[in-house]
Design an enzyme around this catalytic site. Structure first.
Site, PDB file in Angstrom:
ATOM      1  N   LYS A 157      -6.644   2.430 -11.899  1.00 61.48           N
ATOM      2  CA  LYS A 157      -5.964   3.362 -10.993  1.00 61.48           C
ATOM      3  C   LYS A 157      -4.974   4.198 -11.810  1.00 61.48           C
ATOM      4  O   LYS A 157      -4.106   3.657 -12.512  1.00 61.48           O
ATOM      5  CB  LYS A 157      -5.240   2.546  -9.917  1.00 61.48           C
ATOM      6  CG  LYS A 157      -5.021   3.274  -8.636  1.00 61.48           C
ATOM      7  CD  LYS A 157      -4.522   2.283  -7.600  1.00 61.48           C
ATOM      8  CE  LYS A 157      -4.188   2.940  -6.299  1.00 61.48           C
ATOM      9  NZ  LYS A 157      -3.462   2.032  -5.414  1.00 61.48           N
TER      10      LYS A 157
HETATM   11  C1  E4P Z   1      -3.360   2.512  -2.016  1.00 61.07           C
HETATM   12  O1  E4P Z   1      -4.029   2.646  -2.980  1.00 61.07           O
HETATM   13  C2  E4P Z   1      -1.968   2.997  -1.901  1.00 61.07           C
HETATM   14  O2  E4P Z   1      -1.214   2.550  -2.961  1.00 61.07           O
HETATM   15  C3  E4P Z   1      -1.409   2.561  -0.587  1.00 61.07           C
HETATM   16  O3  E4P Z   1      -2.369   2.730   0.435  1.00 61.07           O
HETATM   17  C4  E4P Z   1      -0.088   3.181  -0.228  1.00 61.07           C
HETATM   18  O4  E4P Z   1       0.238   2.817   1.091  1.00 61.07           O
HETATM   19  P1  E4P Z   1       1.708   2.944   1.699  1.00 61.07           P
HETATM   20  O5  E4P Z   1       2.018   4.396   1.855  1.00 61.07           O
HETATM   21  O6  E4P Z   1       1.627   2.240   3.012  1.00 61.07           O
HETATM   22  O7  E4P Z   1       2.623   2.295   0.712  1.00 61.07           O
END
Ligand code: E4P
Length: 219
Positions: free
Chosen positions: A87
């Site tokens: 990522k």
């Molecule tokens: C996923 O890859 C993201 O990091 C995540 O969905 C972020 O979600 P949040 O805005 O609820 O922290």
């Protein structure tokens, strides 16, 4: 549509996997910190533990923000397990790193996507997934779902194979709308997936069926 769970909590990942509908896991540094996972060795061991539970992809985020650092860290993460997707944040060096990983056959998930222009850039660089954050856009009065619609449309126009991984999904309606709009994947907390089970007519209908059965049996 694929369902990923957005957590680093092993119990939740097991529970989602046991439900039989889980396709993968996404994590981020905040989610790892929430589980108290710190230090390089512990973080890597935790990713390996997650990979043992799930059948498919596990996104593991780099901490470095410079090109060389992301390449080094991403290669180490990718070596941990075949299921790992590296990522990478949507920043200049991140785009360059995505291009490099693409040329090496290493899968990437470009995260922190808040505009269709960023999603276009990530697809051109060869990202496997892009993660547009719906909930965080909604939080500042932008339309998160509209972004999903725009990205799906742009990718269809040009036949990009990058998958739209709708992230920051906060509730069941986000998930259902993402399915209508053609997102390839959603990642969300377990409660959003189990929320799909709920309908009052299902509950009352089942209660009636069981009551009728008991009555007929003279119970
Ligand atoms: C996923 O890859 C993201 O990091 C995540 O969905 C972020 O979600 P949040 O805005 O609820 O922290």
């Amino acid at each position: 549509m694929k369902f990923f769970i957005d957590t680093a909590n092993l119990d939740e990942i097991r529970e989602a996997h046991d439900l039989g509908v889980l396709d993968g896991v996404t994590t981020n540094p905040s989610l790892m910190a929430k589980e108290g996972i710190t230090g390089d060795a512990n973080i890597k061991a935790h990713y390996q533990a997650i990979c043992k539970i799930v059948d498919d992809k596990v996104s593991a985020e780099v901490i470095a923000t410079d090109y060389q650092g992301m390449i080094k860290e991403g290669k180490e993460l990718a070596k941990l397990d075949d299921k790992i997707v590296v990522k990478i944040p949507m920043i200049r060096d991140g785009v360059k790193a995505i291009r490099y990983f693409h040329s090496e056959g290493i899968r990437t998930n470009c995260t922190l996507i808040f505009s269709s222009g960023q999603a276009l850039l990530a697809a051109k660089a060869g990202a496997t997934y892009v993660s547009p954050f719906i909930g965080r856009l909604d939080d500042i009065s932008f339309d998160g779902l509209e972004l999903i619609s725009q990205i799906v449309h742009i990718y269809q126009n040009y036949g990009y194979t990058t998958e739209v991984l709708a992230a920051s999904v906060r509730h069941t309606m986000h998930l259902i709308k993402c399915a209508e709009l053609g997102a390839d994947v959603v990642t969300c907390p377990l409660k959003v997936i189990t929320g799909l089970l709920k309908h009052p007519l299902t509950d009352s209908g089942l209660a009636q069926f069981l009551a009728d059965h008991a009555k007929a049996a003279g119970k």
